[in-house]
Design a protein around this motif. Structure first.
Motif, mmCIF file in Angstrom:
data_model
loop_
_atom_site.group_PDB
_atom_site.id
_atom_site.type_symbol
_atom_site.label_atom_id
_atom_site.label_comp_id
_atom_site.label_asym_id
_atom_site.label_seq_id
_atom_site.Cartn_x
_atom_site.Cartn_y
_atom_site.Cartn_z
ATOM 1 N N ASN A 1 125.016 82.661 141.295
ATOM 2 C CA ASN A 1 125.971 82.172 140.375
ATOM 3 C C ASN A 1 125.407 81.815 139.196
ATOM 4 O OD1 ASN A 1 124.371 79.576 140.572
ATOM 5 N ND2 ASN A 1 125.323 79.310 142.509
ATOM 6 N N GLY A 2 126.238 81.755 138.228
ATOM 7 C CA GLY A 2 125.875 81.491 136.812
ATOM 8 C C GLY A 2 124.905 82.466 136.099
ATOM 9 N N ALA A 3 123.622 82.329 135.668
ATOM 10 C CA ALA A 3 123.035 83.085 134.861
ATOM 11 C C ALA A 3 122.477 84.120 135.984
ATOM 12 C CB ALA A 3 121.797 82.359 134.184
ATOM 13 N N SER A 4 122.295 84.014 137.004
ATOM 14 C CA SER A 4 121.602 85.050 138.143
ATOM 15 C C SER A 4 122.647 86.160 138.183
ATOM 16 C CB SER A 4 121.205 84.257 139.390
ATOM 17 O OG SER A 4 119.982 83.558 138.875
ATOM 18 N N ARG A 5 123.835 85.888 138.443
ATOM 19 C CA ARG A 5 124.968 86.785 138.413
ATOM 20 C C ARG A 5 125.050 87.741 137.321
ATOM 21 N NH1 ARG A 5 129.082 83.631 138.906
ATOM 22 N NH2 ARG A 5 128.974 83.399 141.172
ATOM 23 N N GLU A 6 124.884 87.225 136.041
ATOM 24 C CA GLU A 6 125.020 87.757 134.916
ATOM 25 C C GLU A 6 123.779 88.798 134.721
ATOM 26 O OE1 GLU A 6 125.586 85.090 131.699
ATOM 27 O OE2 GLU A 6 127.280 84.301 132.229
ATOM 28 N N ALA A 7 122.564 88.209 135.110
ATOM 29 C CA ALA A 7 121.163 89.008 135.224
ATOM 30 C C ALA A 7 121.322 90.036 136.021
ATOM 31 C CB ALA A 7 119.964 88.101 135.311
ATOM 32 N N LEU A 8 121.886 89.963 137.069
ATOM 33 C CA LEU A 8 121.931 90.981 138.370
ATOM 34 C C LEU A 8 122.867 92.223 137.756
ATOM 35 C CD1 LEU A 8 121.074 92.263 140.766
ATOM 36 C CD2 LEU A 8 122.596 90.866 141.804
ATOM 37 N N SER A 9 124.084 91.827 137.145
ATOM 38 C CA SER A 9 124.973 92.637 136.860
ATOM 39 C C SER A 9 124.704 93.485 135.827
ATOM 40 C CB SER A 9 126.301 92.061 136.211
ATOM 41 O OG SER A 9 127.170 92.920 135.782
ATOM 42 N N ALA A 10 123.688 92.896 134.861
ATOM 43 C CA ALA A 10 123.102 93.820 133.663
ATOM 44 C C ALA A 10 122.174 94.803 134.257
ATOM 45 C CB ALA A 10 122.335 92.703 132.734
ATOM 46 N N ALA A 11 121.373 94.119 135.125
ATOM 47 C CA ALA A 11 120.275 94.915 135.908
ATOM 48 C C ALA A 11 121.006 96.350 136.654
ATOM 49 C CB ALA A 11 119.375 94.221 136.748
ATOM 50 N N ARG A 12 122.104 95.994 137.230
ATOM 51 C CA ARG A 12 122.762 96.963 137.831
ATOM 52 C C ARG A 12 123.182 98.073 137.140
ATOM 53 N NH1 ARG A 12 126.289 93.132 140.856
ATOM 54 N NH2 ARG A 12 125.442 92.717 142.871
ATOM 55 N N GLU A 13 123.689 97.682 136.054
ATOM 56 C CA GLU A 13 124.023 98.618 134.765
ATOM 57 C C GLU A 13 122.923 99.405 134.203
ATOM 58 O OE1 GLU A 13 126.306 96.581 131.687
ATOM 59 O OE2 GLU A 13 128.033 95.751 133.058
ATOM 60 N N ALA A 14 121.922 98.982 133.816
ATOM 61 C CA ALA A 14 120.663 99.436 133.566
ATOM 62 C C ALA A 14 119.970 100.667 134.463
ATOM 63 C CB ALA A 14 119.651 98.401 133.409
ATOM 64 N N LEU A 15 119.989 100.125 135.581
ATOM 65 C CA LEU A 15 119.844 101.117 136.889
ATOM 66 C C LEU A 15 120.738 102.395 136.871
ATOM 67 C CD1 LEU A 15 117.850 101.519 139.122
ATOM 68 C CD2 LEU A 15 119.585 100.391 140.642
ATOM 69 N N ASP A 16 121.876 102.019 136.759
ATOM 70 C CA ASP A 16 123.019 103.013 136.880
ATOM 71 C C ASP A 16 122.811 104.085 135.820
ATOM 72 O OD1 ASP A 16 124.097 102.234 139.127
ATOM 73 O OD2 ASP A 16 125.992 101.326 138.171
ATOM 74 N N ALA A 17 122.487 103.458 134.380
ATOM 75 C CA ALA A 17 122.248 104.190 133.200
ATOM 76 C C ALA A 17 120.971 105.306 133.464
ATOM 77 C CB ALA A 17 122.255 103.594 131.984
ATOM 78 N N LEU A 18 119.900 104.508 133.980
ATOM 79 C CA LEU A 18 118.756 105.037 134.293
ATOM 80 C C LEU A 18 118.675 106.561 135.407
ATOM 81 C CD1 LEU A 18 115.762 105.269 133.674
ATOM 82 C CD2 LEU A 18 115.340 103.642 135.476
ATOM 83 N N THR A 19 119.302 106.053 136.330
ATOM 84 C CA THR A 19 119.512 106.937 137.490
ATOM 85 C C THR A 19 120.471 108.177 137.345
ATOM 86 O OG1 THR A 19 120.763 105.408 138.856
ATOM 87 C CG2 THR A 19 118.799 105.399 139.458
ATOM 88 N N ASP A 20 121.522 107.943 136.324
ATOM 89 C CA ASP A 20 122.274 109.111 135.741
ATOM 90 C C ASP A 20 121.325 110.351 135.303
ATOM 91 O OD1 ASP A 20 124.747 107.846 136.809
ATOM 92 O OD2 ASP A 20 125.073 106.970 134.712
ATOM 93 N N ASN A 21 120.361 109.899 134.763
ATOM 94 C CA ASN A 21 119.427 111.153 134.415
ATOM 95 C C ASN A 21 118.886 111.844 135.386
ATOM 96 O OD1 ASN A 21 117.219 112.421 133.178
ATOM 97 N ND2 ASN A 21 116.799 110.952 131.883
ATOM 98 N N THR A 22 119.234 113.099 135.531
ATOM 99 C CA THR A 22 118.935 113.697 136.561
ATOM 100 C C THR A 22 117.289 114.045 136.792
ATOM 101 O OG1 THR A 22 118.872 115.834 135.024
ATOM 102 C CG2 THR A 22 121.102 115.335 136.491
ATOM 103 N N SER A 23 116.487 113.486 135.684
ATOM 104 C CA SER A 23 114.863 113.892 135.772
ATOM 105 C C SER A 23 114.352 112.627 136.788
ATOM 106 C CB SER A 23 114.339 114.164 134.316
ATOM 107 O OG SER A 23 114.512 112.775 133.564
ATOM 108 N N VAL A 24 115.219 111.759 136.776
ATOM 109 C CA VAL A 24 114.622 110.267 137.297
ATOM 110 C C VAL A 24 114.717 110.591 138.838
ATOM 111 C CG1 VAL A 24 115.149 108.166 137.630
ATOM 112 C CG2 VAL A 24 114.972 108.902 135.464
ATOM 113 N N ASP A 25 113.572 110.338 139.407
ATOM 114 C CA ASP A 25 113.740 110.550 141.035
ATOM 115 C C ASP A 25 114.068 109.104 141.830
ATOM 116 O OD1 ASP A 25 112.628 110.518 143.571
ATOM 117 O OD2 ASP A 25 111.028 111.517 143.374
ATOM 118 N N ALA A 26 115.188 109.018 142.048
ATOM 119 C CA ALA A 26 115.865 107.827 142.459
ATOM 120 C C ALA A 26 114.875 107.251 143.553
ATOM 121 C CB ALA A 26 117.398 107.906 142.734
#
Length: 271
Positions: free
Chosen positions: A2-27
């Motif tokens: 809840n609270g800060a942790s939920r926001e932090a995880l949401s931001a981390a998910r977005e960052a991960l999605d942006a990173l793995t959208d790059n085809t050169s990244v070995d997911a």
């Protein structure tokens, strides 16, 4: 979370999605490294407290993470972890939970890129059914006195060469590093993450006989219209339902089986 942790995880998910959208990244490699960092911080309580200390600046915590991890894991993993420790977490354990989730998402992303996400979803469901039907197997996989290596070998004999490598990795991590969760809860969480990769909900469908392809398509369309989201069907056959189908979406059950109608009629007669 809840609270800060939920926001932090949401931001981390977005960052991960942006990173793995790059085809050169070995997911898949990223998943393995994030899982290794998860295991490290799960063991080292004092370290994770330092990395989530609200009295320290985000940049100072990120620099510490970079010093610890550089040369041990790839640059992408260092970037993901550094970004996470810059955020504020309500509890230090939430950081570890978040890292574990990102590791699983990265593996599911690898399956999605390979066009195998449907297979992984189905295999996770089938494995859950096998475990629930075998007390002996469940006991072996959840035995706290058994070594993780022994459990890994058992899973290798069950899944190796028969399931998608992503499925095997996810299940092995769950079983060998349960982190206080039940096996069933862990498998359900993985299924939900898999479904979320394509913004789909999971419907567990139980029928007396296997559904035809046409029936599955029709049911999927009806449920998608009812819930407003694409639906993934996990199919189970149980002759005791006597006919019709039972559908469970989350905590909601839509029961249209003959057995349920007979039970309802019996209750009305008794009343």
């Amino acid at each position: 979370m809840n609270g800060a942790s939920r926001e932090a995880l949401s931001a981390a998910r977005e960052a991960l999605d942006a990173l793995t959208d790059n085809t050169s990244v070995d997911a898949a490699k990223l998943a393995g490294e994030l899982a290794a960092v998860t295991a490290l911080l799960d063991r080292e309580v004092s370290l994770r407290r330092v990395l989530t200390d609200p009295a320290q600046s985000g940049e100072a915590k990120a620099e510490l993470a970079q010093r610890l991890l550089s040369g041990q894991v790839g640059g992408e993993t260092v970037d993901v972890v550094s970004g996470m420790v810059r955020s504020r977490w309500s509890q230090s354990r939430d950081l570890v939970d978040g890292l574990e989730e990102l590791a699983n998402i990265a593996d599911l992303t690898a399956a999605q890129k390979a066009g195998a996400l449907d297979d992984v979803e189905d295999e996770l469901f089938r494995f859950g059914r096998i475990v629930s039907s075998s007390t002996e197997l469940r006991s072996a996989l959840t035995d706290k006195t058994a070594k993780a290596s022994a459990k890994g070998e058992l899973l290798g004999s069950l899944l190796g060469g028969k399931a998608n490598p992503v499925t095997e990795r996810l299940v092995v991590r769950l079983v060998t590093q349960p982190r206080g969760r039940s096996l069933e809860a862990g498998l359900e969480s993985l299924s939900k993450l898999a479904a979320a990769r394509r913004d789909r909900m999971v419907a567990v469908v139980t029928s007396a006989v296997p559904l035809t392809d046409q029936q599955k398509q029709r049911l999927g369309a009806v449920l998608a219209k009812l819930y407003g989201r694409q639906m993934h069907l996990n199919l189970d056959v149980d002759p005791t339902v006597l006919g019709g189908i039972s559908v469970r979406v989350g905590d909601e059950v839509i029961d249209g089986t003959i057995a349920e109608r007979l039970d309802e009629a019996t209750r009305r007669l008794a009343g």
